[in-house]
Design a protein around this motif. Structure first.
Motif, PDB file in Angstrom:
ATOM      1  N   PRO A  95     116.566  45.050  62.996  1.00 43.84           N
ATOM      2  CA  PRO A  95     116.022  45.122  61.778  1.00 43.84           C
ATOM      3  C   PRO A  95     116.208  44.493  60.527  1.00 43.84           C
ATOM      4  N   THR A  96     115.422  43.877  59.864  1.00 49.43           N
ATOM      5  CA  THR A  96     115.637  43.207  58.701  1.00 49.43           C
ATOM      6  C   THR A  96     114.616  43.726  57.407  1.00 49.43           C
ATOM      7  N   VAL A  97     114.990  43.144  56.309  1.00 45.02           N
ATOM      8  CA  VAL A  97     114.096  43.558  55.243  1.00 45.02           C
ATOM      9  C   VAL A  97     112.713  43.332  55.188  1.00 45.02           C
ATOM     10  N   THR A  98     112.259  42.264  55.747  1.00 44.11           N
ATOM     11  CA  THR A  98     110.759  42.075  56.095  1.00 44.11           C
ATOM     12  C   THR A  98     110.237  43.120  56.847  1.00 44.11           C
ATOM     13  N   ASP A  99     110.832  43.442  57.738  1.00 43.89           N
ATOM     14  CA  ASP A  99     110.659  44.504  58.683  1.00 43.89           C
ATOM     15  C   ASP A  99     110.345  45.856  58.031  1.00 43.89           C
ATOM     16  N   ALA A 100     111.188  46.091  57.068  1.00 46.02           N
ATOM     17  CA  ALA A 100     111.085  47.269  56.268  1.00 46.02           C
ATOM     18  C   ALA A 100     109.696  47.162  55.268  1.00 46.02           C
ATOM     19  N   ASN A 101     109.708  45.990  54.713  1.00 47.78           N
ATOM     20  CA  ASN A 101     108.640  45.665  53.717  1.00 47.78           C
ATOM     21  C   ASN A 101     107.304  45.924  54.479  1.00 47.78           C
ATOM     22  N   LEU A 102     107.158  45.224  55.662  1.00 53.03           N
ATOM     23  CA  LEU A 102     105.900  45.576  56.568  1.00 53.03           C
ATOM     24  C   LEU A 102     105.605  46.958  56.600  1.00 53.03           C
ATOM     25  N   LEU A 103     106.706  47.802  57.461  1.00 45.48           N
ATOM     26  CA  LEU A 103     106.435  49.321  57.368  1.00 45.48           C
ATOM     27  C   LEU A 103     105.863  49.952  56.292  1.00 45.48           C
ATOM     28  N   LEU A 104     106.236  49.546  54.972  1.00 47.53           N
ATOM     29  CA  LEU A 104     106.061  49.888  53.893  1.00 47.53           C
ATOM     30  C   LEU A 104     104.662  49.665  53.088  1.00 47.53           C
ATOM     31  N   GLY A 105     103.838  48.794  53.908  1.00 50.65           N
ATOM     32  CA  GLY A 105     102.829  48.395  53.439  1.00 50.65           C
ATOM     33  C   GLY A 105     102.500  47.290  52.490  1.00 50.65           C
TER      34      GLY A 105
END
Length: 578
Positions: free
Chosen positions: A346-356
């Motif tokens: 997992p990365t920060v970009t993955d987190a931002n994607l899931l947060l919309g």
């Protein structure tokens, strides 16, 4: 006048073309051969007949980080062959006595001594060139004692080495860093020699490719925030170690100026790291030294602070179960899990994607895979990931502001890079900053900085004596000053009342001044400038946006949290806290 700027990054290569008041941009994936990426990005931006072309490169940085430089030898005074290995007697990590510093660029078996000695006031022992042993190397770094004050012995040794090794690159310390403190001068000279052949080969290849592609000879961004010719960059490649980040700061300063703001903090969040720098009075703050890969480089540089927090930073848990982000990164290959290239962590970009907060298609044609991000972040709250990475970047912003006597609330935050605008408002709110500037070209702002950059040639002269006895000083530049007996100095702009300026700077930095104490002048730094082209960015009909909202920009995405409102004029999205 068509002006082109191309910045090579670890994942993407960005281009900005300014032609008759119109801006066009290009973004391509960075290839193994950077010169190919430069031409591809120029074509993507629609570059045709270009009159000025400036370039930011990571070749020198990568060669130093990856230890892929030349086979280098080091020559110093007999008895001082261990200089690069002794370093300063400080620990690599304060609370880990067994932690080692990075290995020097030159192993001990290639460190050689020559008999002869200069003191600060003249020759103590005649130079014996016959005592210099025979050896072979691609590059040679020469650093003799007190050469910053009298380079006579160093010149003679360098000339002898050039005679013996006509195919080798020989760098003498007085040519690159004529300042006192032997270790820092030696480290800088060794790095410059080590990088020389690698950077020269790249710049030769780039110049040839540009000629074949119909582009003019490129100007190369230096760490000090100005561009120079390829020949000048190749002569001393240690001067381009933070080429790309320096260009970003230049671009941020230009954006702040266009918005009528003199004091700002440049906040550049890319794929693997975040760079921050204070812009005061419309100019980026500069430093005389920077640590790169654990090695001091004593050369002028924009005063950047870097942390390993970017869109591609890996998310992990430490031994105590706490959530951590970075400094390890997914890099360009395979990249974040959502890139769909085989990445599983997992990365920060993955987190931002899931947060919309990011679209499912990025600039450069990268399609994001939401299901892959969900698998990678299984059991981890994406919002917690953002909180952790924000905390890391807050520390960096406080280093360049609060810890250096600046009140962040008095500054605007200029957010750029592919990920910077996603986090800027939340960071600004924590610091009390009420204005955030997000350029329309935030994703390629370093390339815009190259378009705007001045030509700059820095020089330094060592004094190391009482200020009262220094004589006539230049009208413009900076002086390194200290009270007699102090070990380190402060840098202040040259002015008529230089002593008074130093007392004021000392009080601002340390909370006290001693007007009756003798002041020592350590060095004077000057720069020859040729200003870059003046231009205006195109504007459009103003519009407004209120948070919560996601604003897609060319090459980046901006997240506007609740409580923030923005005014967009085609050049900048100006966000304020309501």
């Amino acid at each position: 006048m068509a002006i082109l700027g191309v910045d090579v990054g670890g994942t993407f290569t960005d281009a900005v073309l300014l032609d008759d008041g119109r801006i066009s941009t290009g973004k391509v994936l960075t290839a193994a051969r950077q010169e190919e990426s430069v031409l591809a990005a120029a074509r993507a931006a629609g570059a045709g007949a270009v009159e000025r072309f400036a370039h930011g490169t990571t070749v020198a940085t990568n060669a130093l980080l990856e230890r892929k430089g030349a086979r280098t030898a080091f020559v110093t005074n007999a008895g001082f062959e261990h200089l690069l290995h002794l370093r300063r007697q400080t620990r690599a990590r304060l609370y880990r006595p067994c932690a080692d510093w990075p290995e020097p660029l030159v192993p001990l078996e290639r460190c050689h001594g020559v008999r002869g000695r200069l003191g600060p006031d003249g020759e103590l022992e005649p130079l014996e060139l016959t005592s210099l042993p025979e050896f072979d190397a691609e590059s040679v770094a020469v650093c003799l004692l007190h050469a910053y004050r009298d380079p006579a012995h160093e010149r003679a040794v360098a000339a002898e080495l050039r005679r013996r090794l006509p195919g080798a690159r020989v760098v003498a310390s007085h040519e690159i860093a004529p300042e006192f403190r032997e270790y820092e001068r030696a480290s800088t000279t060794a790095a410059d020699a080590y990088l020389g052949p690698v950077v020269a080969r790249y710049l030769d290849a780039l110049t040839g490719a540009c000629e074949a592609g119909g582009l003019p000879e490129p100007l190369v961004m230096r760490s000090s925030g100005g561009v120079a010719t390829p020949a000048e960059a190749a002569a001393h490649p240690a001067t381009i170690l933070v080429s790309g980040p320096a260009a970003g700061v230049v671009g941020a300063a230009r954006i702040a100026a266009l918005a009528g703001i003199d004091d700002a903090i440049a906040f550049d969040m890319g794929g693997t790291s975040t760079d921050v720098c204070v812009i005061s009075g419309g100019k980026a703050e500069r430093a005389s030294e920077r640590i790169v890969s654990g090695l001091p480089i004593r050369l002028p540089t924009v005063d950047l602070h870097t942390v390993g927090a970017g869109g591609g930073s890996l998310v992990w848990r430490d031994a105590g179960g706490a959530l951590r982000v970075g400094p390890q990164s997914a890099g360009a290959d395979p990249g974040p899990a959502c890139y769909g290239r085989g990445g599983r962590q997992p990365t920060v970009t993955d987190a931002n994607l899931l947060l919309g907060r990011v679209p499912e298609r990025l600039a450069g044609g990268v399609e994001l895979d939401r299901s892959a991000a969900e698998r990678a972040l299984s059991g981890i709250d994406p919002a917690a990931v953002v909180e952790v990475v924000n905390a890391e970047m807050l520390r960096a912003l406080r280093v360049v502001s609060v810890e250096r006597g600046h009140d962040p609330a008095a500054f605007a935050l200029v957010a750029f890079g592919g990920a910077g605008p996603l986090h800027a408002c939340e960071l600004a709110e924590e610091l009390g900053i009420r204005t955030v500037l997000v350029p329309e070209v935030a994703g390629v702002l370093s390339a815009l900085g190259l378009v705007a950059a001045d030509e700059r040639r820095d020089a330094v002269r060592s004094y190391l004596g009482p200020l009262a006895e220094a004589g006539q000083l230049p009208d413009e530049g900076e002086a390194d000053l200290r009270y007699a007996g102090q070990s380190f100095e402060l840098t202040v702009p040259l002015e008529d009342d230089l002593a008074g300026a130093f007392h004021r700077a000392h009080e601002a930095q340390y909370g006290f001044a001693e007007p009756g104490r003798e002041i020592e002048l350590v060095a004077v730094r000057t720069a020859e400038l040729r200003h870059g082209p003046a231009f205006e960015l195109p504007s459009s009909t103003p519009s407004e946006v209120a948070g919560p909202a996601v604003v897609e920009l060319p090459g980046s995405t901006c997240w506007i949290p609740p409580g923030w409102v923005g005014a967009r004029d085609g050049r900048t999205l100006r966000l304020t806290h309501s």
